[in-house]
Design a protein around this motif. Sequence first.
Motif, PDB file in Angstrom:
ATOM      1  N   CYS A  52     -15.020  27.032 -31.635  1.00 57.30           N
ATOM      2  CA  CYS A  52     -15.941  27.913 -31.448  1.00 57.30           C
ATOM      3  C   CYS A  52     -16.479  28.365 -33.249  1.00 57.30           C
ATOM      4  O   CYS A  52     -15.669  28.550 -33.883  1.00 57.30           O
ATOM      5  N   ARG A  88     -17.294  30.894 -20.425  1.00 52.74           N
ATOM      6  CA  ARG A  88     -18.041  31.441 -19.643  1.00 52.74           C
ATOM      7  C   ARG A  88     -19.212  30.485 -19.404  1.00 52.74           C
ATOM      8  O   ARG A  88     -19.405  29.433 -20.228  1.00 52.74           O
ATOM      9  N   ARG A  92     -28.211  24.760 -21.754  1.00 52.17           N
ATOM     10  CA  ARG A  92     -29.032  24.379 -22.958  1.00 52.17           C
ATOM     11  C   ARG A  92     -30.566  24.163 -22.147  1.00 52.17           C
ATOM     12  O   ARG A  92     -30.866  24.014 -21.291  1.00 52.17           O
TER      13      ARG A  92
HETATM   14  C1  LIG Z   1     -24.622  28.851 -35.628  1.00 50.88           C
HETATM   15  C2  LIG Z   1     -23.659  29.518 -34.751  1.00 50.88           C
HETATM   16  C3  LIG Z   1     -23.219  30.639 -35.193  1.00 50.88           C
HETATM   17  C4  LIG Z   1     -22.075  31.364 -34.381  1.00 50.88           C
HETATM   18  N1  LIG Z   1     -21.368  32.208 -35.030  1.00 50.88           N
HETATM   19  C5  LIG Z   1     -20.319  33.072 -34.113  1.00 50.88           C
HETATM   20  C6  LIG Z   1     -19.904  34.185 -34.455  1.00 50.88           C
HETATM   21  O1  LIG Z   1     -19.884  34.803 -35.565  1.00 50.88           O
HETATM   22  N2  LIG Z   1     -18.810  34.647 -33.904  1.00 50.88           N
HETATM   23  C7  LIG Z   1     -18.268  33.997 -32.663  1.00 50.88           C
HETATM   24  O2  LIG Z   1     -17.543  34.719 -31.919  1.00 50.88           O
HETATM   25  N3  LIG Z   1     -19.024  33.081 -32.084  1.00 50.88           N
HETATM   26  C8  LIG Z   1     -20.232  32.541 -32.820  1.00 50.88           C
HETATM   27  N4  LIG Z   1     -20.813  31.515 -32.409  1.00 50.88           N
HETATM   28  C9  LIG Z   1     -20.489  30.794 -30.921  1.00 50.88           C
HETATM   29  C10 LIG Z   1     -21.327  31.304 -29.946  1.00 50.88           C
HETATM   30  O3  LIG Z   1     -20.983  32.712 -29.828  1.00 50.88           O
HETATM   31  C11 LIG Z   1     -20.928  30.394 -28.769  1.00 50.88           C
HETATM   32  O4  LIG Z   1     -19.376  30.716 -28.403  1.00 50.88           O
HETATM   33  C12 LIG Z   1     -21.139  28.966 -28.785  1.00 50.88           C
HETATM   34  O5  LIG Z   1     -22.207  28.772 -29.245  1.00 50.88           O
HETATM   35  C13 LIG Z   1     -20.829  28.231 -27.399  1.00 50.88           C
HETATM   36  O6  LIG Z   1     -21.429  28.996 -26.580  1.00 50.88           O
HETATM   37  P1  LIG Z   1     -22.793  28.345 -25.999  1.00 50.88           P
HETATM   38  O7  LIG Z   1     -22.816  26.996 -25.191  1.00 50.88           O
HETATM   39  O8  LIG Z   1     -23.361  29.402 -24.877  1.00 50.88           O
HETATM   40  O9  LIG Z   1     -23.844  28.184 -27.122  1.00 50.88           O
HETATM   41  C14 LIG Z   1     -21.628  30.806 -33.405  1.00 50.88           C
HETATM   42  C15 LIG Z   1     -22.473  29.696 -32.795  1.00 50.88           C
HETATM   43  C16 LIG Z   1     -23.392  29.039 -33.492  1.00 50.88           C
HETATM   44  C17 LIG Z   1     -24.224  27.747 -33.192  1.00 50.88           C
END
Ligand SMILES: Cc1cc2nc3c(=O)[nH]c(=O)nc-3n(C[C@H](O)[C@H](O)[C@H](O)COP(=O)(O)O)c2cc1C
Length: 104
Positions: A52, A88, A92
Amino acid sequence: MLPENTKSSLISQIEAAYTSAPNYPHEEAIRNASLVAMQFMLAAKANRLDSCPMGGFDADQFTEAFNVPPRYIPVMLIAIGKAAVPARPSARLPIAKTIVWNGF
Ligand SMILES: Cc1cc2nc3c(=O)[nH]c(=O)nc-3n(C[C@H](O)[C@H](O)[C@H](O)COP(=O)(O)O)c2cc1C
């Protein structure tokens, strides 16, 4: 593996780039670290690990706690390990909405 003239030409180009604009080293550090970060997370997944990326952290406190030398810029933190629970559902945007061909 580079011919000598290619090597010296590349070194000149890199040195010129890094001194051309005051922000360039900072921007390039973030660009390169971001490429590495994604590659790192894909490699983790290929090895059945989960990760993550986190941008929400205090860079100053991180630098102090981990004794980060001044030549480094904290770009993001990446937690890596075995997921405690399945992630969860996520989605995209379709590729057609994320790529711009030949200008906006
Ligand atoms: C640039 C960036 C910054 C993120 N910063 C955080 C953060 O500070 N804390 C956190 O728990 N997750 C952070 N995430 C992770 C997202 O919350 C999420 O878990 C991750 O993008 C995967 O989920 P998704 O498939 O819905 O994008 C970050 C993701 C990205 C791409």
